[in-house]
Design a protein around this motif. Structure first.
Motif, PDB file in Angstrom:
ATOM      1  N   LEU A   1      30.673 -58.433  48.208  1.00  0.00           N
ATOM      2  CA  LEU A   1      30.136 -59.757  48.502  1.00  0.00           C
ATOM      3  C   LEU A   1      31.004 -60.409  49.560  1.00  0.00           C
ATOM      4  CD1 LEU A   1      29.030 -61.565  45.208  1.00  0.00           C
ATOM      5  CD2 LEU A   1      27.611 -60.460  46.932  1.00  0.00           C
ATOM      6  N   GLY A   2      30.365 -60.894  50.622  1.00  0.00           N
ATOM      7  CA  GLY A   2      31.102 -61.551  51.686  1.00  0.00           C
ATOM      8  C   GLY A   2      31.737 -62.845  51.215  1.00  0.00           C
ATOM      9  N   LYS A   3      32.708 -63.303  51.994  1.00  0.00           N
ATOM     10  CA  LYS A   3      33.422 -64.529  51.644  1.00  0.00           C
ATOM     11  C   LYS A   3      33.822 -65.264  52.914  1.00  0.00           C
ATOM     12  CE  LYS A   3      36.678 -62.162  49.475  1.00  0.00           C
ATOM     13  NZ  LYS A   3      37.922 -61.868  48.733  1.00  0.00           N
ATOM     14  N   GLY A   4      34.032 -66.571  52.768  1.00  0.00           N
ATOM     15  CA  GLY A   4      34.630 -67.346  53.841  1.00  0.00           C
ATOM     16  C   GLY A   4      33.665 -67.952  54.835  1.00  0.00           C
ATOM     17  N   ALA A   5      34.209 -68.876  55.625  1.00  0.00           N
ATOM     18  CA  ALA A   5      33.441 -69.607  56.626  1.00  0.00           C
ATOM     19  C   ALA A   5      33.350 -68.822  57.929  1.00  0.00           C
ATOM     20  CB  ALA A   5      34.089 -70.968  56.878  1.00  0.00           C
ATOM     21  N   ALA A   6      32.530 -69.329  58.836  1.00  0.00           N
ATOM     22  CA  ALA A   6      32.361 -68.696  60.142  1.00  0.00           C
ATOM     23  C   ALA A   6      33.560 -68.981  61.044  1.00  0.00           C
ATOM     24  CB  ALA A   6      31.082 -69.213  60.799  1.00  0.00           C
ATOM     25  N   LEU A   7      33.740 -68.116  62.045  1.00  0.00           N
ATOM     26  CA  LEU A   7      34.702 -68.339  63.119  1.00  0.00           C
ATOM     27  C   LEU A   7      33.983 -68.175  64.455  1.00  0.00           C
ATOM     28  CD1 LEU A   7      37.896 -66.424  61.904  1.00  0.00           C
ATOM     29  CD2 LEU A   7      37.499 -68.893  61.876  1.00  0.00           C
ATOM     30  N   ARG A   8      34.551 -68.743  65.501  1.00  0.00           N
ATOM     31  CA  ARG A   8      33.928 -68.623  66.815  1.00  0.00           C
ATOM     32  C   ARG A   8      33.927 -67.165  67.271  1.00  0.00           C
ATOM     33  NH1 ARG A   8      33.003 -73.502  69.465  1.00  0.00           N
ATOM     34  NH2 ARG A   8      31.831 -72.122  70.852  1.00  0.00           N
ATOM     35  N   PRO A   9      32.860 -66.728  67.946  1.00  0.00           N
ATOM     36  CA  PRO A   9      32.802 -65.333  68.410  1.00  0.00           C
ATOM     37  C   PRO A   9      33.993 -64.932  69.275  1.00  0.00           C
ATOM     38  CG  PRO A   9      30.663 -66.396  68.641  1.00  0.00           C
ATOM     39  CD  PRO A   9      31.621 -67.468  68.247  1.00  0.00           C
ATOM     40  N   ASP A  10      34.465 -65.839  70.140  1.00  0.00           N
ATOM     41  CA  ASP A  10      35.612 -65.512  70.992  1.00  0.00           C
ATOM     42  C   ASP A  10      36.842 -65.169  70.153  1.00  0.00           C
ATOM     43  OD1 ASP A  10      34.733 -66.575  73.931  1.00  0.00           O
ATOM     44  OD2 ASP A  10      33.943 -67.877  72.363  1.00  0.00           O
ATOM     45  N   ARG A  11      37.043 -65.916  69.086  1.00  0.00           N
ATOM     46  CA  ARG A  11      38.209 -65.672  68.238  1.00  0.00           C
ATOM     47  C   ARG A  11      38.113 -64.312  67.552  1.00  0.00           C
ATOM     48  NH1 ARG A  11      40.467 -69.799  63.522  1.00  0.00           N
ATOM     49  NH2 ARG A  11      42.189 -68.468  62.814  1.00  0.00           N
ATOM     50  N   MET A  12      36.912 -63.956  67.099  1.00  0.00           N
ATOM     51  CA  MET A  12      36.753 -62.665  66.435  1.00  0.00           C
ATOM     52  C   MET A  12      36.911 -61.509  67.426  1.00  0.00           C
ATOM     53  SD  MET A  12      36.571 -63.221  63.280  1.00  0.00           S
ATOM     54  CE  MET A  12      36.382 -61.473  62.925  1.00  0.00           C
TER      55      MET A  12
END
Length: 310
Positions: free
Chosen positions: A85-96
């Motif tokens: 099961l996934g967890k956590g909030a989104a991050l900006r694509p550039d950061r990933m």
């Protein structure tokens, strides 16, 4: 690893059911493991886990992982069908992309319009714009032909190729399946033939047709350097199979909280591929020391070994 024979943990160690209505209950049942793990680790959850167990153990191990933590695989890993099961909030694509050490000129496959058939996928456009800024060689798989035409008009020569699931279905017909998740594999230790047949069918009817359609944009024999996945779909198993060996990685940026994901484990750990998520990483290329090999591990970082129970 907690003693699975204990009455306290009876029924907790299972793969995550495919029915979305059961995910919340499955997660709640594992909270006793999370709290016990904290108690045993001085109030902290582990940052590093080495997995060498059975299919039913992997999703609970992922649940125990601290935010930003990593799961590695050992050479004695059992099982094929991993769920979490996934967890956590989104991050900006550039950061990933930076987290995945993306390099200008690398090839990327991206899914557009995963959650609906509307022409404009706003999150998808944000990710594509980020990929363009980082100098990616972008290939796209959209849901519909309308979406594909829209992207070709918008990005033009920035794309190395584009196709749609509609087009693949039209060409492949009944030879192509696009399941909502990795098929449910029978337990290989009890039903080896049935499990192998299910895996073979999945590869022949899902992985190989898509591979043929999208890798023709690349030099012969290559997989993609990176696949930018979408949190709203469970195609992780397919994406891992489309990557280059040893250096390939899957990246998510959208929130994965509370959603089920699945993958075929040998495609990850036998080829050293990695999955980067906003709040975790699954590292198929790692080789973490066992507790016996490195007694100082517990004092140097928060770690927790998951061992075989069968």
């Amino acid at each position: 690893m907690m003693d699975q024979n204990s009455l306290r943990y009876r029924g907790i160690y299972t793969k995550i059911p495919g029915d979305p209505s059961r995910w919340r209950k499955w997660c709640a049942m594992g909270e006793v493991l999370v709290e016990e793990t904290r108690r045993r680790n001085g109030g902290q959850l582990p940052q590093y886990l080495t997995y060498s167990g059975l299919e039913a153990e992997f999703p609970r191990m992922f649940q125990m992982l601290a935010d930003g933590g990593t799961i590695g695989f050992s050479g004695s890993t059992k099982g094929n069908h991993m769920t979490f099961l996934g967890k956590g909030a989104a991050l900006r694509p550039d950061r990933m992309l930076r987290r995945a050490d993306f390099q200008r000129g690398e090839s990327v496959l991206f899914y557009y319009g995963c959650s609906n058939r509307e022409k404009v996928d706003r999150n998808g456009l944000e990710i594509l714009d980020a990929l363009h800024r980082h100098g990616a060689r972008m290939g796209v798989v959209s849901q519909t032909e309308e979406q594909r035409h829209y992207l070709e008009e918008r990005y033009g020569g920035m794309l190395i190729g584009a196709t749609s699931l509609e087009a693949i279905f039209s060409e492949e017909g009944s030879r192509f399946d696009w399941p909502s998740a990795l098929p449910w594999f029978p337990e290989i230790e009890r039903y080896q033939q049935e499990c192998e047949e299910t895996i073979q069918l999945y590869k022949e009817r899902t992985v190989k047709p898509l591979f043929r359609h999208v890798t023709k944009w690349l030099p012969a024999g290559e997989g993609f350097d990176l696949i930018f996945e979408r949190a709203g779909q469970d195609t992780l198993g397919v994406s891992i199979a489309l990557l280059r060996s040893h250096t390939g990685r899957v990246v998510y940026a959208e929130s994965m909280e509370g959603r089920r994901y699945s993958f075929y484990a040998p495609d990850l750990w036998e080829s050293g591929r990695r999955v980067f998520m906003p709040c975790a990483m699954i590292d198929g290329g790692s080789s973490y020391p066992s507790e016996d090999q490195d007694k100082s591990l517990q004092s140097s970082r928060t770690s927790f070994q998951v061992r075989q129970t069968g």
